[in-house]
Write an enzyme that holds these catalytic residues in place. Structure first.
Site, PDB file in Angstrom:
ATOM      1  N   CYS A  82       9.789   0.296   8.084  1.00 11.22           N
ATOM      2  CA  CYS A  82       9.568   1.192   6.827  1.00 11.22           C
ATOM      3  C   CYS A  82      11.074   1.527   6.323  1.00 11.22           C
ATOM      4  O   CYS A  82      11.753   1.781   7.141  1.00 11.22           O
ATOM      5  CB  CYS A  82       8.519   2.378   7.030  1.00 11.22           C
ATOM      6  SG  CYS A  82       8.854   3.027   8.602  1.00 11.22           S
ATOM      7  N   GLY A 136      -0.586 -12.276  13.549  1.00  8.95           N
ATOM      8  CA  GLY A 136       0.051 -12.994  12.089  1.00  8.95           C
ATOM      9  C   GLY A 136      -1.119 -14.256  11.932  1.00  8.95           C
ATOM     10  O   GLY A 136      -1.130 -15.445  12.278  1.00  8.95           O
ATOM     11  N   GLY A 190      -5.620  -8.955  11.931  1.00 11.31           N
ATOM     12  CA  GLY A 190      -5.358  -7.979  10.456  1.00 11.31           C
ATOM     13  C   GLY A 190      -6.239  -8.465   9.482  1.00 11.31           C
ATOM     14  O   GLY A 190      -7.302  -8.062   9.427  1.00 11.31           O
ATOM     15  N   ASN A 192       6.114   1.666  14.013  1.00  8.00           N
ATOM     16  CA  ASN A 192       6.306   0.669  12.873  1.00  8.00           C
ATOM     17  C   ASN A 192       7.743   0.910  12.417  1.00  8.00           C
ATOM     18  O   ASN A 192       7.902   2.226  11.838  1.00  8.00           O
ATOM     19  CB  ASN A 192       5.323   1.220  11.480  1.00  8.00           C
ATOM     20  CG  ASN A 192       5.585   0.252  10.368  1.00  8.00           C
ATOM     21  OD1 ASN A 192       6.400  -0.672  10.358  1.00  8.00           O
ATOM     22  ND2 ASN A 192       4.988   0.583   9.339  1.00  8.00           N
ATOM     23  N   ILE A 251       0.856  -1.138  -0.184  1.00 11.10           N
ATOM     24  CA  ILE A 251       0.048   0.013  -0.053  1.00 11.10           C
ATOM     25  C   ILE A 251       0.966   1.253   0.027  1.00 11.10           C
ATOM     26  O   ILE A 251       0.439   2.267  -0.382  1.00 11.10           O
ATOM     27  CB  ILE A 251      -0.831   0.057   1.094  1.00 11.10           C
ATOM     28  CG1 ILE A 251      -1.918  -1.109   1.330  1.00 11.10           C
ATOM     29  CG2 ILE A 251      -1.873   1.155   1.313  1.00 11.10           C
ATOM     30  CD1 ILE A 251      -2.706  -1.523   0.142  1.00 11.10           C
ATOM     31  N   GLY A 252       1.784   0.995   0.689  1.00 10.47           N
ATOM     32  CA  GLY A 252       2.916   2.334   0.585  1.00 10.47           C
ATOM     33  C   GLY A 252       2.843   3.560   1.570  1.00 10.47           C
ATOM     34  O   GLY A 252       3.012   4.443   1.577  1.00 10.47           O
TER      35      GLY A 252
END
Lengths: 304, 258
Positions: free
Chosen positions: A132, A245, A267, A129, A73-74
């Site tokens: 990245c 997960g 998720g 996070n 998704i970036g």
């Protein structure tokens, strides 16, 4: 029979149950109010927030794989200012624990975000996070370089008094070293695991199925890897672990708890069933009864 | 929402039509919206499939899906029989604008792209202003044409192999119609992307507003996964197909203008 206790204390955050919706699969929480009562889940983690808005990666961004999906998704998000001014007022009305996920492109950006988010009312915890790209290190991920991880966690720790959770990348040689680095540098908890780097190819066009070639693999396909990594971390660190997960059933939650998770995140399955967090929350106490367990907490790390 | 299959009708080789009854009324369906369909209950295939709503009753008591078998998900759906359960979310998306001015509205469709126009026909949204131009590779794949003609809607067809109607592409049929009948006030389209691109340049040439129903891979269908983006025309930003679409003005999106 008494109703088993499923509430948990996660690094000072009181969760009514251990079920948290994972970052990137739950938006800013609000879109899910059409499908469930947020007051019935443990909490949610927002889409990752950056200092400036990000438009994200080119299309195609997702593809399905066996029992899972790949995404690139970036880190598409509204940016810190809009998050604080237009999302937080709505999020504050919600009766659940709110964890804000954040990331930077430089160490300085991480620290500034931690500083700014520390001042925002209605946020119960922060999740970093670190998977990245680091623009100052040729785009390699913060979370795969041990000294960078130590430094960025250490500086963010100093920037906030809110519970600080670090979301670990599984794309490393030994995740335990990174878990220890987080603990040593003041993290209150770790989330394990983020997605695994994967790739899928269209055999007719011979092109990758994602525009950025590779993406993060998630979904039930990665569950055994996640359970293994949660257990490895549990045996090496004392801070609580949020297991993530491929969780799709209430039995999966117990499995992660036995491996060492204090709480869990759901998720990919939020996409498949947007009410899944609430449904599994309702199934948890009955399953504990069936297993003869009075308190979920008693199961943490109890795999023999 | 939980639904029950009322009918599974084979339309042509590789194409079928599911008639579906929600267990509770969903209400408020608009032509051009879509649903997210769960295929079975196992983790393979994992994600829901976005499917455009075809025929529907406005009270949401029944709707249909026109499906082409293209992979494992659609093949499994093709095995459904009356009485089977189906797990559906939606309806989602904006749909075609129902309140357009103008006296001539043409829907230009290719293959299964006829589907969203069935809802317009069934609910008589545009009365006698509406006309369907449908193209397919061969006569066998001109799907659901009688659904329109039974409701008094003019249907003009083209086939690439000249087995029925105009011989050639549906965009050529549109050109021919413009030459003989004058241009429409607005066009809608749904079908293969190459067809919709070609139609976008016809629309551009004649200055006709064109609303196109687009698709993309989706994980959620309601604006959260951000997987289904398309690039905006002349802007380095994206639309999500599920929330901003699936119906776009052709001038808004880069994919129809390249």
């Amino acid at each position: 029979m008494n109703t088993p206790n499923i509430s948990v204390n996660l690094a000072g955050i009181n969760l009514r149950n251990p079920i948290i919706a994972a970052s990137g699969t739950f938006g800013y929480g609000l879109a899910f109010q059409n499908f469930l009562d947020l007051g019935n889940i443990g909490g949610f983690v927002t889409k990752g927030i950056s200092l400036k808005p990000r438009v994200g990666n080119p299309d195609p961004r997702i593809c399905e794989t066996p029992s899972g999906m790949l995404n690139s998704i970036g880190l598409h998000n509204v940016g810190l200012e809009k998050f604080i001014t237009s999302k937080m007022p709505e999020i504050r009305k919600v009766d659940t624990s709110v964890i804000v996920n954040f990331f930077g492109e430089t160490v300085e950006e991480y620290v500034e975000l931690a500083n700014r988010l520390d001042q925002v009312e209605g946020i119960d915890g922060l999740e970093m996070n670190i998977s990245c790209p680091n623009v100052n290190k040729g785009g390699s991920s913060f979370g795969t370089d041990l000294s960078v991880t130590c430094n960025v966690v250490n500086l963010c720790r100093k920037a906030t008094k809110k519970p600080l959770i670090v979301k670990l990348s599984p794309n490393v040689g030994d995740i335990v070293e990174f878990a220890k680095a987080c603990e040593d540098n003041g993290a209150d908890a770790i989330s394990a695991i983020n997605t695994l780097v994967g790739m899928a190819i269209d055999i007719k066009s011979r092109k990758p199925l994602l525009a950025k070639r590779t993406g993060g693999l998630s979904g039930p396909a990665i569950k055994p890897i996640a359970v293994r990594m949660v257990n490895e971390c549990y045996r090496s660190v004392k801070i609580p672990i949020i297991g993530i997960g491929g969780i799709a059933t209430v039995q999966d939650i117990i499995e992660f708890t036995l491996a060492g998770a204090t709480a869990i995140q759901i998720g990919t399955m939020n996409f498949v069933d947007p009410a899944i967090c609430e449904k599994l929350a309702a199934e948890l106490a009955p399953l504990l009864n069936e297993l003869g367990v009075d308190n979920l907490h008693d199961l943490i790390g109890q795999v023999s | 929402m939980n639904c029950i299959i009322l009918k599974n009708q084979k339309l042509a080789e590789g194409f079928f039509y599911l008639s579906i009854k929600p267990k509770a009324l969903i209400g408020g369906i608009k032509a051009g919206q879509f649903v997210m369909v769960r295929v079975g209950t196992s983790s393979v295939p994992l994600l829901r499939r976005p499917m455009g709503i075809a025929d529907f009753k406005v009270d949401g008591s029944e709707f249909g899906l026109l499906i082409q078998i293209t992979g494992i998900g659609t093949r499994l759906l093709s095995n459904l029989v009356p009485g089977d359960n189906l797990d559906v979310l939606g309806p989602f998306g904006n749909g075609f604008p129902p309140d357009l001015k103008g006296e001539k509205i043409w829907a230009v469709a290719g293959g299964t792209g006829v589907a969203p126009f069935m809802g317009i026909a069934a609910n008589n949204i545009f009365g006698n202003k509406f006309k369907l131009l449908l193209g397919a590779r061969s006569a066998d794949f001109l799907l659901q044409t009688s659904f329109f003609s039974d409701r008094g809607i003019p249907v003009d067809v083209s086939t690439e192999d000249s087995t029925k109607g105009f011989g050639g592409l549906v965009t050529e049929l549109v050109d021919k119609n413009i030459k003989s009948n004058g241009k429409p006030d607005v066009m809608f389209t749904c079908g293969p992307i190459s067809m919709m691109k070609a139609l976008a340049s016809v629309a551009d040439e004649h200055n006709i507003p064109l609303y196109a129903s687009l698709e993309n891979r989706m994980a959620c269908g309601f604006g959260v996964c951000l997987g289904c983006v398309l690039k905006k025309q002349n802007e380095d930003r994206f639309f999500t197909v599920c929330r901003k679409g699936p119906v776009f003005l052709s001038s808004e999106v880069e994919i129809l203008n390249t």
